[in-house]
Enzyme design. Structure first.
Site, PDB file in Angstrom:
ATOM      1  N   GLU A 209      -6.383   7.154  -0.716  1.00 37.17           N
ATOM      2  CA  GLU A 209      -6.279   5.924   0.080  1.00 37.17           C
ATOM      3  C   GLU A 209      -6.947   4.760  -0.642  1.00 37.17           C
ATOM      4  O   GLU A 209      -6.418   3.641  -0.650  1.00 37.17           O
ATOM      5  CB  GLU A 209      -6.919   6.136   1.462  1.00 37.17           C
ATOM      6  CG  GLU A 209      -6.114   7.009   2.410  1.00 37.17           C
ATOM      7  CD  GLU A 209      -4.707   6.488   2.630  1.00 37.17           C
ATOM      8  OE1 GLU A 209      -4.508   5.257   2.772  1.00 37.17           O
ATOM      9  OE2 GLU A 209      -3.776   7.308   2.634  1.00 37.17           O
TER      10      GLU A 209
ATOM     11  N   HIS B 203       1.462   4.398  -2.880  1.00 35.95           N
ATOM     12  CA  HIS B 203       1.481   5.855  -2.705  1.00 35.95           C
ATOM     13  C   HIS B 203       2.709   6.458  -3.379  1.00 35.95           C
ATOM     14  O   HIS B 203       2.634   7.523  -4.003  1.00 35.95           O
ATOM     15  CB  HIS B 203       1.508   6.199  -1.216  1.00 35.95           C
ATOM     16  CG  HIS B 203       0.152   6.228  -0.572  1.00 35.95           C
ATOM     17  ND1 HIS B 203      -0.906   6.952  -1.097  1.00 35.95           N
ATOM     18  CD2 HIS B 203      -0.305   5.668   0.581  1.00 35.95           C
ATOM     19  CE1 HIS B 203      -1.962   6.818  -0.304  1.00 35.95           C
ATOM     20  NE2 HIS B 203      -1.629   6.038   0.706  1.00 35.95           N
TER      21      HIS B 203
ATOM     22  N   HIS C 261       0.838  -1.203   0.000  1.00 42.76           N
ATOM     23  CA  HIS C 261       0.000   0.000   0.000  1.00 42.76           C
ATOM     24  C   HIS C 261       0.869   1.247   0.000  1.00 42.76           C
ATOM     25  O   HIS C 261       0.617   2.194  -0.761  1.00 42.76           O
ATOM     26  CB  HIS C 261      -0.917  -0.020   1.228  1.00 42.76           C
ATOM     27  CG  HIS C 261      -1.636   1.265   1.468  1.00 42.76           C
ATOM     28  ND1 HIS C 261      -2.940   1.484   1.072  1.00 42.76           N
ATOM     29  CD2 HIS C 261      -1.239   2.408   2.098  1.00 42.76           C
ATOM     30  CE1 HIS C 261      -3.303   2.704   1.425  1.00 42.76           C
ATOM     31  NE2 HIS C 261      -2.290   3.282   2.058  1.00 42.76           N
ATOM     32  N   GLU C 262       1.896   1.283   0.841  1.00 42.74           N
ATOM     33  CA  GLU C 262       2.758   2.453   0.907  1.00 42.74           C
ATOM     34  C   GLU C 262       3.559   2.621  -0.382  1.00 42.74           C
ATOM     35  O   GLU C 262       3.787   3.753  -0.841  1.00 42.74           O
ATOM     36  CB  GLU C 262       3.691   2.356   2.110  1.00 42.74           C
ATOM     37  CG  GLU C 262       2.979   2.278   3.453  1.00 42.74           C
ATOM     38  CD  GLU C 262       2.007   3.428   3.686  1.00 42.74           C
ATOM     39  OE1 GLU C 262       2.202   4.511   3.086  1.00 42.74           O
ATOM     40  OE2 GLU C 262       1.038   3.247   4.451  1.00 42.74           O
TER      41      GLU C 262
END
Length: 307
Positions: free
Chosen positions: A198, A134, A130-131
């Site tokens: 998100e 980003h 997930h990071e």
């Protein structure tokens, strides 16, 4: 949210920043506000990663660490088509994580000690993926600049409180309204950017690690932990809350103003809806990730040297 909409929001924030400057000092104030905004953005662009990591006292994790955190991050970065980011550990019991950096070549992923103690190896892979999403989407730079604008507008509004602004332009009531509405508008823009991104990072993170259910399970555990365990560094720096995978704030009354994340149950539902297209079996990427040396579930080891 596409980059065009993000650009529009950023332009609106710049106009709002200049508007507050105009109320305080007229045309000269607006020009000064624009100059200050430009200088702040340049400084933030080059120093955002170091600034945020220092705020949270993050310590670097070196290659070959005994828990395999660096190796796991490197493998997932390869899957994502990204340069290997720097990896940091934050000594706090609250499970959480964030990414920072101005671009993929100058990025960092930071995880908390509480995260390593709470998650399985698969769940940890989902969080790191997930990071990395980003970073790949260039969210880290956009969110940091937006947070900087929000803080600057709040600062200008406080100046209006002490110096009165140009009351002949809007009157005393207008000046008082601007003091409260300017920071609120800035926070709303920041919230809109963060919440939409998100969802996008959840989807891309599931693609990177190859299994949406890993991230869904991790989000549920992190949300439960973040709700009952304080993150003192985050409470001291609430403007960084939107960078975490789950909102780390809950200890103070003002924390609801920084609720920049969508509801966890909605994120989990979206990830579970993705699961059928990935199936229940492990693919080659999954097997590589599972083979990495990462923390076991609920390890109680204290923080120590990571080299």
């Amino acid at each position: 949210m596409g980059y065009i909409k993000t650009a529009v929001l950023m332009a609106a924030m710049t106009a709002l920043f200049m508007g507050v400057g105009y109320l305080i000092g007229g045309t000269g104030g607006a020009v000064l506000a624009l100059i200050v905004a430009a200088l702040m953005n340049v400084f933030t662009w080059w120093n955002s990663d170091r600034m945020v990591l220092r705020m949270h006292n993050a310590q670097p994790v070196t290659p070959g660490d005994r828990l395999g955190l660096h190796a796991l991050t490197a493998e997932l970065a390869k899957n994502a088509g990204l340069p290997e980011p720097k990896v940091y550990l934050i000594d706090t019991p609250q499970p959480n994580a964030f990414a920072t950096g101005r671009n993929p070549a100058n990025a960092a992923v930071a995880v908390t000690l509480g995260l390593l103690r709470s998650l399985t190896r698969e769940e940890l892979a989902g969080v790191i993926a997930h990071e990395l999403a980003h970073i790949r989407n260039h969210d880290t730079a956009i969110m940091t600049v937006t947070a900087t604008f929000a803080g600057a507008i709040s600062m200008l509004a406080n100046f209006a409180l002490f110096f009165g602004g140009s009351r002949e332009r809007l009157g005393l009531i207008g000046t008082l309204m601007m003091m409260f509405l300017a920071p609120m508008a800035a926070a709303l823009v920041q919230m809109a950017i963060s919440r939409t991104r998100e969802y996008a990072a959840d989807k891309a993170g599931a693609e990177i690690c190859g299994q949406p259910l890993w991230l869904a399970s991790a989000l549920e555990k992190i949300a439960m932990g973040a709700a009952r365990i304080d993150n003192h560094a985050a409470e001291r720096n609430p403007a960084t809350a939107h960078m975490f995978i789950i909102n780390p704030l809950h200890a103070h009354k003002h924390d609801s103003l920084f609720a920049t994340h969508p509801a966890t149950e909605n994120r989990v539902a979206a990830l579970r809806a993705m699961a059928p297209q990935y199936g229940r079996t492990s693919n080659a990427a999954d097997q590589q990730i599972s083979a990495s040396r990462v923390p076991k579930t609920k390890t109680r080891r204290r923080a120590g040297p990571w080299s």
